[in-house]
Design an enzyme around this catalytic site. Sequence first.
Site, PDB file in Angstrom:
ATOM      1  CE1 TYR A 124       1.342  -6.751  -8.964  1.00 14.44           C
ATOM      2  CE2 TYR A 124       2.095  -5.735 -10.768  1.00 14.44           C
ATOM      3  CZ  TYR A 124       1.747  -5.498  -9.575  1.00 14.44           C
ATOM      4  OH  TYR A 124       1.441  -4.380  -9.043  1.00 14.44           O
ATOM      5  CE  LYS A 176       5.433  -3.062   5.397  1.00 19.80           C
ATOM      6  NZ  LYS A 176       5.469  -1.905   5.790  1.00 19.80           N
ATOM      7  CG  ASP A 210       6.691   1.336   4.730  1.00 19.29           C
ATOM      8  OD1 ASP A 210       7.635   0.300   4.394  1.00 19.29           O
ATOM      9  OD2 ASP A 210       6.177   1.401   5.526  1.00 19.29           O
ATOM     10  CG  ASP A 234       3.769  -1.787 -11.340  1.00 22.74           C
ATOM     11  OD1 ASP A 234       3.698  -1.100 -11.969  1.00 22.74           O
ATOM     12  OD2 ASP A 234       2.537  -2.430 -11.346  1.00 22.74           O
ATOM     13  CG  ASP A 238       4.755   4.156 -12.719  1.00 22.12           C
ATOM     14  OD1 ASP A 238       5.207   3.721 -13.577  1.00 22.12           O
ATOM     15  OD2 ASP A 238       3.186   4.258 -13.065  1.00 22.12           O
TER      16      ASP A 238
HETATM   17 MG    MG Z   1       3.449   0.199 -13.863  1.00 19.83          MG
END
Ligand code: MG
Length: 339
Positions: A124, A176, A210, A234, A238
């Site tokens: 990001y 990862k 994962d 991120d 959630d």
């Molecule tokens: Mg988010």
Amino acid sequence: MTVHRVTLIPGDGIGPEIMAATRPVLDAVSVEIAWDEQLAGMTALEEVGTPLRDASIESIRDTGVALKGPLTTPVGTGFRSINVALRREFDLYANVRPAKTMVPGGRFEDVDLVLVRENTEGLYVGFQHVIPVGDDPKGAAQSVAVVTRQGCERVVRFAFDYAVKHNRRKVTICHKANILKAASGLFLEVARDVSRAYAGRVEVDDIIIDAAAMRLVLDRSQFDVIVTTYMFGDILSDEIAGLVGGLGLAPGANIGDRAAIFEAVHGSAPDIAGCGIANPLALMLAACLMLDHLDETPAADRIRSVLEATLHEGQARTPDLKGNATTMGFAEAVLRRLG
Ligand code: MG
Ligand code: NAI
């Protein structure tokens, strides 16, 4: 008694409504807070002509602590995210998202996790390009992840210090590194190095992202505190908010060395703004994280137990939790219990 100075930003949409419900709850416990109310976001743009005033930044610089309502970011055109601007301005490198089951009868009982996400690097950082190929102006695209040793070190150290301070047993490093050998590999290497200083105090293990996503649903016993890079965090944050019933229950903290900003994870909910039915719980829980940060944990624990009791009783739930209470109705039920 210490008087804590805190910058208060009501925010946009449902922000002022949930802030009006949260403030009296903080006033009802024995903590002295001197509020410095500041504008930001759409509200500031409309009232003072800019979405982020120097005065608001100066206030946070001065107090070092802010409680913030959600801020609307216009899509496509208009100003860029003020949340991102604040994160950059104060180098808020650790995003902390606790998720704890509070509403009984949900699909996932006994969830009690804390996710610590790196908040300034990784994919990001915004190194991205569209690359023409032949006649196609958008034939290819590139987004580059950048992590630094110092950036990895500080967020992992934060996660371990958080575990020590909050009596958490374990930190799990999510990565990862098998595929993203450079960026995720560096994160894993640095995280393992940092963890050695906590041997005997905090357990550590690591897991590929994962696999972590699946295990969080099937068997959470491995997890306590999770630390990871921006994009993985991120997505996982959630997921864990979903495990405990959704965004209406999820608080977040953005923490740096010079400042900390506490907020609900959800946005300004323009679809229900002004209706008086928004759930103030996530902001109240964010206020509790702020009290923890201010070393006022007994007051924070008192509010958390009252919030839980109020939800259990079930009479005062807002519509997102299948009840019919208003924002202030929930706040009043909480205040009655706080006495
Ligand atoms: Mg988010
Ligand atoms: P949102 O979180 O505002 O809303 C998503 C859905 O959840 C809506 O149906 C909304 O009514 C519901 N919802 C959210 N919070 C709720 C609450 N406390 N009680 C009951 N229902 C609730 O996400 P959306 O619609 O994507 O974003 C709206 C605006 O908020 C955008 O401008 C976005 O940029 C901004 N935003 C700001 C954030 C922040 O300031 N930290 C975080 C996320 C979004």
